[in-house]
Scaffold this motif. Sequence first.
Motif, PDB file in Angstrom:
ATOM      1  N   UNK A  96       0.839  -1.204   0.000  1.00 15.42           N
ATOM      2  CA  UNK A  96       0.000   0.000   0.000  1.00 15.42           C
ATOM      3  C   UNK A  96       0.873   1.253   0.000  1.00 15.42           C
ATOM      4  N   UNK A  97       1.891   1.277   0.837  1.00 17.47           N
ATOM      5  CA  UNK A  97       2.787   2.438   0.901  1.00 17.47           C
ATOM      6  C   UNK A  97       3.502   2.658  -0.430  1.00 17.47           C
ATOM      7  N   UNK A  98       3.947   1.582  -1.046  1.00 15.86           N
ATOM      8  CA  UNK A  98       4.567   1.716  -2.365  1.00 15.86           C
ATOM      9  C   UNK A  98       3.568   2.312  -3.356  1.00 15.86           C
ATOM     10  N   UNK A  99       2.326   1.855  -3.292  1.00 12.39           N
ATOM     11  CA  UNK A  99       1.281   2.378  -4.177  1.00 12.39           C
ATOM     12  C   UNK A  99       1.049   3.866  -3.936  1.00 12.39           C
ATOM     13  N   UNK A 100       0.999   4.287  -2.667  1.00 14.80           N
ATOM     14  CA  UNK A 100       0.725   5.700  -2.381  1.00 14.80           C
ATOM     15  C   UNK A 100       1.777   6.612  -2.985  1.00 14.80           C
ATOM     16  N   UNK A 101       2.985   6.111  -3.126  1.00 13.09           N
ATOM     17  CA  UNK A 101       4.050   6.926  -3.706  1.00 13.09           C
ATOM     18  C   UNK A 101       3.873   7.136  -5.208  1.00 13.09           C
TER      19      UNK A 101
END
Length: 147
Positions: A96-101
């Motif tokens: 999810x964090x990778x996606x938010x970037x």
Amino acid sequence: MNAPNLTQRAPRSPRVRLGGYTILPRMLDKARATLAGTNGEYVYDTPNDGHFFRFTGIQPEALLEQVKRGAGDWEVLAWVREKAPLQRTPLEINQWSDWTETVSFNDVEMREWFTEQIKRLNPAREDLRGTFDYLDLDDFVSFGGVA
């Protein structure tokens, strides 16, 4: 509560992670500053913050209440891990964090707004793609940097 003065410096980058979560450290800076009245133009519970709230199931008011009690970053993270209605694995958090970037502005109105902001900051910049790129650059310019 140790609140940052966001009239003098920007909150942490949305890329900074706490417990694997992007957005959370920046949101905590904005929450603390909001409670202290030192948030300046920064707003707690923005659409970008909403990504975190939807992913965890945490309500913005509940997180703000934890911050109001004086909880530090680590204490807030422990609370999120314990109370989040949507319990996530470390792998899910990382993905999810990778996606938010990589999140960009998807609707036409927001893309037009984004384009206008880039023109305002530096129309020659071709490397700005998403929300985090914009926030980092806008923070930098807001406190005297040159885009």
